[in-house]
Write a protein that holds these residues in place. Structure first.
Motif, PDB file in Angstrom:
ATOM      1  N   ASN A   1      -0.346 -60.918  37.871  1.00 23.56           N
ATOM      2  CA  ASN A   1       0.259 -60.389  36.634  1.00 23.56           C
ATOM      3  C   ASN A   1      -1.046 -59.989  35.839  1.00 23.56           C
ATOM      4  N   ALA A   2      -1.628 -58.731  36.059  1.00 20.86           N
ATOM      5  CA  ALA A   2      -2.822 -58.302  35.428  1.00 20.86           C
ATOM      6  C   ALA A   2      -2.776 -58.363  34.155  1.00 20.86           C
ATOM      7  N   GLY A   3      -1.983 -57.931  33.595  1.00 19.87           N
ATOM      8  CA  GLY A   3      -1.561 -57.950  32.056  1.00 19.87           C
ATOM      9  C   GLY A   3      -1.954 -59.323  31.277  1.00 19.87           C
ATOM     10  N   GLY A   4      -1.775 -60.265  32.168  1.00 20.58           N
ATOM     11  CA  GLY A   4      -2.058 -61.666  31.346  1.00 20.58           C
ATOM     12  C   GLY A   4      -3.302 -62.561  31.772  1.00 20.58           C
ATOM     13  N   VAL A   5      -4.299 -61.333  32.282  1.00 21.39           N
ATOM     14  CA  VAL A   5      -5.370 -62.024  32.510  1.00 21.39           C
ATOM     15  C   VAL A   5      -6.649 -61.219  32.208  1.00 21.39           C
ATOM     16  N   LEU A   6      -7.458 -61.947  31.355  1.00 28.58           N
ATOM     17  CA  LEU A   6      -8.573 -61.464  30.938  1.00 28.58           C
ATOM     18  C   LEU A   6      -9.860 -61.593  31.709  1.00 28.58           C
TER      19      LEU A   6
ATOM     20  N   TRP B   1      -0.500 -65.432  39.262  1.00 21.79           N
ATOM     21  CA  TRP B   1      -0.951 -65.991  40.521  1.00 21.79           C
ATOM     22  C   TRP B   1      -2.345 -65.376  40.727  1.00 21.79           C
ATOM     23  N   ILE B   2      -3.112 -66.216  40.927  1.00 26.52           N
ATOM     24  CA  ILE B   2      -4.838 -65.687  41.230  1.00 26.52           C
ATOM     25  C   ILE B   2      -5.491 -66.086  42.530  1.00 26.52           C
TER      26      ILE B   2
ATOM     27  N   GLY C   1      -3.600 -69.670  43.894  1.00 28.35           N
ATOM     28  CA  GLY C   1      -2.197 -70.386  43.498  1.00 28.35           C
ATOM     29  C   GLY C   1      -2.276 -69.724  41.920  1.00 28.35           C
ATOM     30  N   VAL C   2      -1.262 -70.451  41.440  1.00 29.78           N
ATOM     31  CA  VAL C   2      -0.687 -70.042  39.914  1.00 29.78           C
ATOM     32  C   VAL C   2      -1.370 -70.854  38.807  1.00 29.78           C
ATOM     33  N   LEU C   3      -2.120 -69.929  38.067  1.00 29.25           N
ATOM     34  CA  LEU C   3      -2.420 -70.624  36.409  1.00 29.25           C
ATOM     35  C   LEU C   3      -1.620 -70.391  35.435  1.00 29.25           C
TER      36      LEU C   3
ATOM     37  N   THR D   1      -9.491 -65.810  31.517  1.00 28.09           N
ATOM     38  CA  THR D   1      -8.857 -66.465  30.533  1.00 28.09           C
ATOM     39  C   THR D   1      -7.317 -66.009  30.732  1.00 28.09           C
ATOM     40  N   LEU D   2      -6.448 -66.946  30.893  1.00 30.88           N
ATOM     41  CA  LEU D   2      -4.739 -66.594  31.180  1.00 30.88           C
ATOM     42  C   LEU D   2      -4.238 -66.405  29.815  1.00 30.88           C
TER      43      LEU D   2
END
Length: 266
Positions: free
Chosen positions: A233-238, A198-199, A211-213, A192-193
């Motif tokens: 951006n690990a802080g923006g990914v759950l 970038w993932i 790519g970028v989500l 969940t973003l």
């Protein structure tokens, strides 16, 4: 009559490629001098050997956005005992390119500066200082909050299918693996973003997504043996493992990697 000489326009993309080639060559030489393989460095940095190879060869087209490349260079250099922060700062990103353009304008323009120009520059410098102080304060708050969360998770072991958070370099939680094996289910990871990132998803050794989500995106992937998730951006990914409780992968702006494996039934 004096003729104005045209200044050559800097090709920042070419400069970025040249700097990556220079840094990559230096990192490769240090790695070989230490008799380390790319796999050895990959195990230390949790960066795939393919990306490390692209950095050493200066293959800019095989790497993500510049800010993520800068993070990879820092971790690569740190693993070799070098000053990762100093080396990474030499790699051009959008931020330091804008600073270079501004400093170049200041350097070339003094003969034509007027009082209004000096006033605008003064206002600009004040705004930069205020923004910089705000950023440092916010960063300190985020770091303190992250340390509190890590301490709480350290004192309380993971429950059920919850994956440990903080530095999610690699998921090796015994209870999680046991539950996966007993249920005879494929490994499933849901993302969940909370912010754009970038993932890259690698399922059973095959790249399923890169790519970028955007913010608000919800995606999930499955694998029979292993799933690897890399976030710029690990802080923006759950991340949630097998429909367990979602946890934040790491700190905002940091590149992190999480690996989830399923133990085969004996």
């Amino acid at each position: 009559m004096m003729k104005n000489k045209k200044k050559p326009i800097r090709n920042f993309e070419q400069e970025r490629a040249e700097k990556l080639s220079e840094l990559g060559s230096h990192l490769r030489q240090v790695r070989e001098n230490q008799d380390l393989s790319l796999e050895d460095v990959a195990a230390r940095t949790m960066i795939r050997s393919g990306m490390l190879h692209a950095i050493e060869e200066g293959k800019l087209q095989h790497l993500p956005e510049p800010v993520y490349i800068q993070g990879f260079i820092r971790r690569f250099a740190d693993a070799l005992g070098l000053n990762g922060a100093a080396l990474a700062s030499d790699f051009p990103t959008e931020t330091n390119m804008r600073l270079f353009k501004y400093s170049s304008w200041i350097h070339l323009s003094p003969p034509q500066l007027r009082p209004i120009h000096l006033y605008l520059v003064y206002i600009f410098l004040i705004m930069c200082s205020v923004n910089g102080m705000s950023y440092m304060i916010n960063r300190s708050v985020v770091q303190v909050s992250g340390l509190d969360n890590k301490q709480e998770l350290k004192n309380q072991p993971p429950q059920g299918n919850q994956a440990p958070t903080g530095q999610l370099a690699k998921v090796e939680n015994a209870s999680l693996l046991k539950n996966v094996a007993n249920s005879n289910q494929a490994v499933r990871v849901g993302l969940t973003l909370k912010a754009e990132s970038w993932i890259q998803i690698v399922a059973d050794g095959k790249i399923e997504f890169e790519g970028v989500l955007s913010e608000g995106t919800q995606r999930s992937w499955e694998a029979k043996q292993q799933l690897v998730v890399i976030a710029g951006n690990a802080g923006g990914v759950l991340v949630a493992v097998n429909d367990g409780q979602a946890k934040q992968m790491g700190e905002p702006g940091k590149v992190e990697e999480v690996t989830v494996k399923a133990n085969p039934q004996s």
